[in-house]
Each structure stands twice: as C-alpha cells, then as structure tokens.
Design a protein around this motif. Structure first.
Motif, PDB file in Angstrom:
ATOM      1  N   VAL A 129     -13.279  -8.028   1.788  1.00 29.82           N
ATOM      2  CA  VAL A 129     -11.821  -7.964   1.902  1.00 29.82           C
ATOM      3  C   VAL A 129     -11.432  -6.558   2.372  1.00 29.82           C
ATOM      4  O   VAL A 129     -11.904  -5.568   1.813  1.00 29.82           O
ATOM      5  CB  VAL A 129     -11.112  -8.259   0.559  1.00 29.82           C
ATOM      6  CG1 VAL A 129      -9.596  -8.128   0.690  1.00 29.82           C
ATOM      7  CG2 VAL A 129     -11.470  -9.638   0.037  1.00 29.82           C
ATOM      8  N   ARG A 130     -10.559  -6.481   3.354  1.00 26.57           N
ATOM      9  CA  ARG A 130     -10.044  -5.199   3.822  1.00 26.57           C
ATOM     10  C   ARG A 130      -8.750  -4.900   3.066  1.00 26.57           C
ATOM     11  O   ARG A 130      -7.849  -5.733   3.010  1.00 26.57           O
ATOM     12  CB  ARG A 130      -9.783  -5.238   5.327  1.00 26.57           C
ATOM     13  CG  ARG A 130      -9.424  -3.868   5.899  1.00 26.57           C
ATOM     14  CD  ARG A 130      -9.449  -3.862   7.414  1.00 26.57           C
ATOM     15  NE  ARG A 130     -10.729  -4.244   7.985  1.00 26.57           N
ATOM     16  CZ  ARG A 130     -11.798  -3.432   8.123  1.00 26.57           C
ATOM     17  NH1 ARG A 130     -11.707  -2.178   7.721  1.00 26.57           N
ATOM     18  NH2 ARG A 130     -12.907  -3.870   8.653  1.00 26.57           N
ATOM     19  N   VAL A 131      -8.692  -3.711   2.480  1.00 31.95           N
ATOM     20  CA  VAL A 131      -7.490  -3.278   1.768  1.00 31.95           C
ATOM     21  C   VAL A 131      -6.916  -2.058   2.475  1.00 31.95           C
ATOM     22  O   VAL A 131      -7.620  -1.361   3.210  1.00 31.95           O
ATOM     23  CB  VAL A 131      -7.784  -2.954   0.278  1.00 31.95           C
ATOM     24  CG1 VAL A 131      -8.218  -4.208  -0.471  1.00 31.95           C
ATOM     25  CG2 VAL A 131      -8.809  -1.840   0.140  1.00 31.95           C
ATOM     26  N   TYR A 132      -5.628  -1.819   2.239  1.00 29.20           N
ATOM     27  CA  TYR A 132      -4.913  -0.745   2.924  1.00 29.20           C
ATOM     28  C   TYR A 132      -4.174   0.132   1.930  1.00 29.20           C
ATOM     29  O   TYR A 132      -3.614  -0.371   0.946  1.00 29.20           O
ATOM     30  CB  TYR A 132      -3.911  -1.343   3.919  1.00 29.20           C
ATOM     31  CG  TYR A 132      -4.583  -2.143   4.998  1.00 29.20           C
ATOM     32  CD1 TYR A 132      -4.972  -1.544   6.185  1.00 29.20           C
ATOM     33  CD2 TYR A 132      -4.850  -3.492   4.805  1.00 29.20           C
ATOM     34  CE1 TYR A 132      -5.613  -2.273   7.176  1.00 29.20           C
ATOM     35  CE2 TYR A 132      -5.501  -4.232   5.788  1.00 29.20           C
ATOM     36  CZ  TYR A 132      -5.881  -3.615   6.972  1.00 29.20           C
ATOM     37  OH  TYR A 132      -6.526  -4.330   7.946  1.00 29.20           O
ATOM     38  N   SER A 133      -4.160   1.407   2.206  1.00 26.61           N
ATOM     39  CA  SER A 133      -3.373   2.334   1.396  1.00 26.61           C
ATOM     40  C   SER A 133      -1.900   1.945   1.500  1.00 26.61           C
ATOM     41  O   SER A 133      -1.407   1.633   2.578  1.00 26.61           O
ATOM     42  CB  SER A 133      -3.571   3.761   1.918  1.00 26.61           C
ATOM     43  OG  SER A 133      -2.755   4.653   1.218  1.00 26.61           O
ATOM     44  N   GLY A 134      -1.224   1.942   0.381  1.00 27.43           N
ATOM     45  CA  GLY A 134       0.200   1.622   0.360  1.00 27.43           C
ATOM     46  C   GLY A 134       0.510   0.149   0.207  1.00 27.43           C
ATOM     47  O   GLY A 134       1.678  -0.210   0.025  1.00 27.43           O
ATOM     48  N   MET A 135      -0.516  -0.718   0.249  1.00 24.13           N
ATOM     49  CA  MET A 135      -0.242  -2.147   0.061  1.00 24.13           C
ATOM     50  C   MET A 135       0.089  -2.415  -1.402  1.00 24.13           C
ATOM     51  O   MET A 135      -0.429  -1.767  -2.303  1.00 24.13           O
ATOM     52  CB  MET A 135      -1.435  -3.013   0.500  1.00 24.13           C
ATOM     53  CG  MET A 135      -2.668  -2.895  -0.379  1.00 24.13           C
ATOM     54  SD  MET A 135      -4.084  -3.871   0.190  1.00 24.13           S
ATOM     55  CE  MET A 135      -3.710  -5.443  -0.569  1.00 24.13           C
ATOM     56  N   VAL A 136       0.998  -3.356  -1.647  1.00 24.13           N
ATOM     57  CA  VAL A 136       1.278  -3.768  -3.020  1.00 24.13           C
ATOM     58  C   VAL A 136       0.050  -4.513  -3.512  1.00 24.13           C
ATOM     59  O   VAL A 136      -0.432  -5.447  -2.869  1.00 24.13           O
ATOM     60  CB  VAL A 136       2.541  -4.655  -3.100  1.00 24.13           C
ATOM     61  CG1 VAL A 136       2.678  -5.273  -4.482  1.00 24.13           C
ATOM     62  CG2 VAL A 136       3.778  -3.822  -2.769  1.00 24.13           C
ATOM     63  N   ILE A 137      -0.481  -4.051  -4.650  1.00 24.42           N
ATOM     64  CA  ILE A 137      -1.723  -4.627  -5.153  1.00 24.42           C
ATOM     65  C   ILE A 137      -1.584  -5.167  -6.575  1.00 24.42           C
ATOM     66  O   ILE A 137      -2.378  -5.956  -7.028  1.00 24.42           O
ATOM     67  CB  ILE A 137      -2.872  -3.603  -5.053  1.00 24.42           C
ATOM     68  CG1 ILE A 137      -4.229  -4.281  -5.199  1.00 24.42           C
ATOM     69  CG2 ILE A 137      -2.680  -2.457  -6.034  1.00 24.42           C
ATOM     70  CD1 ILE A 137      -5.389  -3.433  -4.755  1.00 24.42           C
ATOM     71  N   GLY A 138      -0.538  -4.741  -7.301  1.00 28.66           N
ATOM     72  CA  GLY A 138      -0.402  -5.213  -8.667  1.00 28.66           C
ATOM     73  C   GLY A 138       0.974  -4.955  -9.239  1.00 28.66           C
ATOM     74  O   GLY A 138       1.889  -4.519  -8.531  1.00 28.66           O
ATOM     75  N   LYS A 139       1.093  -5.246 -10.544  1.00 29.80           N
ATOM     76  CA  LYS A 139       2.372  -5.144 -11.245  1.00 29.80           C
ATOM     77  C   LYS A 139       2.149  -4.471 -12.590  1.00 29.80           C
ATOM     78  O   LYS A 139       1.113  -4.645 -13.215  1.00 29.80           O
ATOM     79  CB  LYS A 139       2.946  -6.529 -11.488  1.00 29.80           C
ATOM     80  CG  LYS A 139       3.166  -7.321 -10.218  1.00 29.80           C
ATOM     81  CD  LYS A 139       3.495  -8.766 -10.544  1.00 29.80           C
ATOM     82  CE  LYS A 139       3.601  -9.604  -9.297  1.00 29.80           C
ATOM     83  NZ  LYS A 139       4.608  -9.181  -8.361  1.00 29.80           N
ATOM     84  N   LEU A 140       3.159  -3.726 -13.018  1.00 35.49           N
ATOM     85  CA  LEU A 140       3.128  -3.110 -14.335  1.00 35.49           C
ATOM     86  C   LEU A 140       4.287  -3.687 -15.142  1.00 35.49           C
ATOM     87  O   LEU A 140       5.423  -3.709 -14.669  1.00 35.49           O
ATOM     88  CB  LEU A 140       3.278  -1.588 -14.219  1.00 35.49           C
ATOM     89  CG  LEU A 140       2.913  -0.795 -15.467  1.00 35.49           C
ATOM     90  CD1 LEU A 140       1.413  -0.885 -15.749  1.00 35.49           C
ATOM     91  CD2 LEU A 140       3.318   0.658 -15.303  1.00 35.49           C
ATOM     92  N   ALA A 141       3.971  -4.180 -16.337  1.00 37.54           N
ATOM     93  CA  ALA A 141       4.990  -4.709 -17.246  1.00 37.54           C
ATOM     94  C   ALA A 141       5.145  -3.735 -18.413  1.00 37.54           C
ATOM     95  O   ALA A 141       4.172  -3.101 -18.839  1.00 37.54           O
ATOM     96  CB  ALA A 141       4.578  -6.087 -17.757  1.00 37.54           C
ATOM     97  N   PHE A 142       6.353  -3.610 -18.915  1.00 36.76           N
ATOM     98  CA  PHE A 142       6.644  -2.705 -20.026  1.00 36.76           C
ATOM     99  C   PHE A 142       7.032  -3.523 -21.251  1.00 36.76           C
ATOM    100  O   PHE A 142       7.716  -4.539 -21.135  1.00 36.76           O
ATOM    101  CB  PHE A 142       7.779  -1.744 -19.648  1.00 36.76           C
ATOM    102  CG  PHE A 142       7.370  -0.769 -18.571  1.00 36.76           C
ATOM    103  CD1 PHE A 142       6.782   0.442 -18.896  1.00 36.76           C
ATOM    104  CD2 PHE A 142       7.553  -1.083 -17.235  1.00 36.76           C
ATOM    105  CE1 PHE A 142       6.395   1.323 -17.913  1.00 36.76           C
ATOM    106  CE2 PHE A 142       7.173  -0.207 -16.240  1.00 36.76           C
ATOM    107  CZ  PHE A 142       6.591   1.000 -16.581  1.00 36.76           C
ATOM    108  N   TRP A 143       6.604  -3.040 -22.416  1.00 32.72           N
ATOM    109  CA  TRP A 143       6.785  -3.762 -23.670  1.00 32.72           C
ATOM    110  C   TRP A 143       7.399  -2.854 -24.723  1.00 32.72           C
ATOM    111  O   TRP A 143       6.946  -1.727 -24.915  1.00 32.72           O
ATOM    112  CB  TRP A 143       5.432  -4.247 -24.187  1.00 32.72           C
ATOM    113  CG  TRP A 143       4.725  -5.149 -23.235  1.00 32.72           C
ATOM    114  CD1 TRP A 143       3.971  -4.766 -22.162  1.00 32.72           C
ATOM    115  CD2 TRP A 143       4.709  -6.559 -23.243  1.00 32.72           C
ATOM    116  NE1 TRP A 143       3.485  -5.865 -21.511  1.00 32.72           N
ATOM    117  CE2 TRP A 143       3.920  -6.979 -22.153  1.00 32.72           C
ATOM    118  CE3 TRP A 143       5.285  -7.523 -24.065  1.00 32.72           C
ATOM    119  CZ2 TRP A 143       3.699  -8.320 -21.872  1.00 32.72           C
ATOM    120  CZ3 TRP A 143       5.054  -8.859 -23.781  1.00 32.72           C
ATOM    121  CH2 TRP A 143       4.270  -9.243 -22.697  1.00 32.72           C
TER     122      TRP A 143
END
Length: 174
Positions: A129-143
């Motif tokens: 898989v080719r990945v790129y700097s600046g691509m959205v890759i995940g999510k952070l949830a706050f609790w």
C-alpha cells in the motif's frame, strides 16, 4: 462518556483540548480526523531485544508517497500534536484506511489525560500500500473521566515526532 464533534470544537476553543492545526472540517460526529506525518521508522534488527534500544531506519515520505510492504512493521506518527489535560483519548484508524488492509494501531490506543504530543502509530499492511504524508489516516476520540485525574508523565512525555520503543529504559524485573 464520549465527546461529540461540536463538544470537541468547544473544548479546543476553551483550551481543554489541544489539537495542532485544528481544522473544523476534520471534525466527525464523535472524533477528530488526523493526518499521517512525513516520517516513518522501520526496525532493522532481525531480533528485537526488550532491554536494548532498537536500531531504526528513518524513511521520509516524499511527494510520491511511500510503499509499505507486508511482513514489515513501521512506526509513523500523527501530523498533529493532540491530547488534553482534562479528557482521555483513544486512537482509531479510519475505515477507508482499514479497508485497504492498513492497520495503524493495534496495541496502545489509549492517551492518558495530560499526554499531548504527536501520537506514534503502529503500522502494518496486508498488501503493498502506498501512503502519503498529510493523508487522513485515523481518528481521535475524547472521553470524559470519572474520578480524580492524574496527568500523564511517562517515558514518552515531550515527544515531538514518531518514537521507537523505549521499553529498554525500564529496569529489568520492575
């Protein structure tokens, strides 16, 4: 209790949540989308020793991206420093990345309150898989937390980029 996107935005505005380069367009219903930073690490030792710092090679993600290979383990980081002195956080891959066969976090998704830094990502792939700097890759949830809050002050405090394992800094038998 998980925070909603609007509550995350309110927390950022109030200084209760820290997200470098906060962009409201990356708010989700219950999380904030983060991007892949331009540097990866790859371990070079054939056998990793828990009591010795690992040897790493740094890989720069150029404009052409970086091809990740199955059977290799990579460390990356979030482009954003994120966290909160008031809330705990959990990190997840975004579905679009997962369905390409990319796993970014499979053992340490919890961010303690007080930990504010670029998160190190544990990356493996099922297919090239080719990945790129600046691509959205995940999510952070706050609790929201219940009980007396204790601020994180661990061995990864002060991190400013991707960090290799610091397990070797612990005393044997502790």
């Amino acid at each position: 209790m998980i925070l909603t996107g609007p509550e995350i935005a309110r927390g950022v505005a109030a200084g209760e949540i820290h997200i470098d380069d906060f962009t409201p367009a990356r708010l989700e219903p219950n999380s904030y989308s983060f991007r892949l930073a331009p540097k990866l690490l790859r371990y070079e030792d054939e056998v990793l020793d828990s009591f010795r710092p690992p040897r790493v090679t740094e890989l720069a993600i150029g404009e052409e991206g970086c091809l990740l290979e199955p059977g290799r383990f990579y460390l990356g980081s979030t482009m954003e420093a994120m966290g909160s002195p008031r809330y705990a956080a959990t990190l997840y891959a975004c579905r679009s990345v997962c369905t390409l066969g990319v796993w970014i976090q499979f053992s340490a998704p919890l961010g303690h309150c007080g930990s504010v830094f670029p998160w190190t990502l544990e990356i493996t792939v099922a297919n090239p898989v080719r990945v790129y700097s600046g691509m959205v890759i995940g999510k952070l949830a706050f609790w929201a937390m219940q009980g007396e809050a204790h601020q994180y002050d661990g061995k990864y405090s002060g991190s400013t980029a991707v960090v290799a394992s610091r397990l070797s800094t612990e005393v044997r038998g502790s």
